[in-house]
Design an enzyme around this catalytic site. Structure first.
Site, PDB file in Angstrom:
ATOM      1  N   ASP A   6       0.865  -1.181   0.000  1.00  0.00           N
ATOM      2  CA  ASP A   6       0.000   0.000   0.000  1.00  0.00           C
ATOM      3  C   ASP A   6       0.899   1.227   0.000  1.00  0.00           C
ATOM      4  O   ASP A   6       1.904   1.256   0.719  1.00  0.00           O
ATOM      5  CB  ASP A   6      -0.852   0.057   1.276  1.00  0.00           C
ATOM      6  CG  ASP A   6      -1.967  -0.963   1.305  1.00  0.00           C
ATOM      7  OD1 ASP A   6      -2.207  -1.634   0.275  1.00  0.00           O
ATOM      8  OD2 ASP A   6      -2.597  -1.097   2.369  1.00  0.00           O
ATOM      9  N   HIS A  63       4.607  -7.683   0.067  1.00  0.00           N
ATOM     10  CA  HIS A  63       4.159  -8.973  -0.456  1.00  0.00           C
ATOM     11  C   HIS A  63       4.760  -9.219  -1.842  1.00  0.00           C
ATOM     12  O   HIS A  63       5.211  -8.292  -2.512  1.00  0.00           O
ATOM     13  CB  HIS A  63       2.633  -9.010  -0.511  1.00  0.00           C
ATOM     14  CG  HIS A  63       1.998  -8.972   0.843  1.00  0.00           C
ATOM     15  ND1 HIS A  63       1.452 -10.086   1.452  1.00  0.00           N
ATOM     16  CD2 HIS A  63       1.847  -7.955   1.732  1.00  0.00           C
ATOM     17  CE1 HIS A  63       0.988  -9.752   2.647  1.00  0.00           C
ATOM     18  NE2 HIS A  63       1.215  -8.458   2.835  1.00  0.00           N
ATOM     19  N   SER A 166       8.326   3.253   4.313  1.00  0.00           N
ATOM     20  CA  SER A 166       9.586   3.516   3.620  1.00  0.00           C
ATOM     21  C   SER A 166       9.353   3.363   2.124  1.00  0.00           C
ATOM     22  O   SER A 166       8.328   3.808   1.627  1.00  0.00           O
ATOM     23  CB  SER A 166      10.714   2.626   4.122  1.00  0.00           C
ATOM     24  OG  SER A 166      11.942   3.106   3.599  1.00  0.00           O
TER      25      SER A 166
END
Length: 199
Positions: A6, A63, A166
């Site tokens: 995200d 992911h 980050s």
């Protein structure tokens, strides 16, 4: 090819003769980003890249965008500059200077680098197969090689995490993927949305 996080697109596009666009007037090389691993950098010389920014409020797990077999991991020591948009525009070669963990996979979309870049207040990067990779700080690049079958992750599986937001940089080799045209600098992304299609 799924978004691994995200966040928001910082930059997305083609790698030009080994150079990756950071911001207007700023770029860095794949060789620098990948901790001096010349063999890996050459694979991505004219490939494709996406730089994805995670703000502190974003979900901070990463992911797999495609299924992949881990071939190598590097811990590259460095600075911990902020990676927010103003700093990205101002600091030359920012992502090639910050501490990072480079994960090199062979997968459904050919060779892929998944680079987890540390930042201000993000001095902890973990992977699901090695646990916490940073800290501790080491003065030199550390490298781990993996045999086929050691670490295989399906598309969508968790690969790693930050302790807050980050940046993640994806690299693909030339001729394997095409970015979705809707994504450009500043576009929001959600983990699991289609970021690219395989050629």
């Amino acid at each position: 090819v799924l978004s691994p996080v995200d966040g928001a697109v910082s930059q997305i596009g083609a790698i030009r003769e080994g150079r990756i666009f950071q911001a207007k007037g700023q770029s860095f090389t794949a060789l620098e980003l990948l901790g001096g691993d010349a063999g890996a950098a050459e694979q991505f010389r004219d490939g494709a890249f996406a730089t994805l920014y995670l703000s502190p409020r974003d979900y901070h797990r990463i992911h797999m965008p495609v299924s992949g077999v881990l071939r190598r991991m590097l811990h590259v020591p460095g600075r911990l500059f902020s990676v927010n948009p103003p700093t990205t525009r101002a600091v030359p070669r920012l992502f090639a200077r910050n501490e990072r963990v480079v994960c090199l996979f062979e997968g459904d979309a050919g060779p892929m680098a998944l680079v987890m870049v540390g930042a201000l207040n993000v001095a902890s990067i973990e992977t699901v197969w090695a646990g916490e990779v940073t800290p501790p700080q080491h003065p030199e690049v550390r490298r781990w090689d993996y045999k086929p079958g050691d670490v295989t992750l399906p598309k969508g599986a968790e690969a790693g995490r930050f302790n807050m937001g980050s940046t993640v940089i994806l690299l693909f080799a030339e001729g394997y993927i095409s970015w979705e045209p809707a994504f450009r600098a500043g576009s929001p992304v959600r983990m699991g949305v289609r970021l690219a299609t395989r050629l």
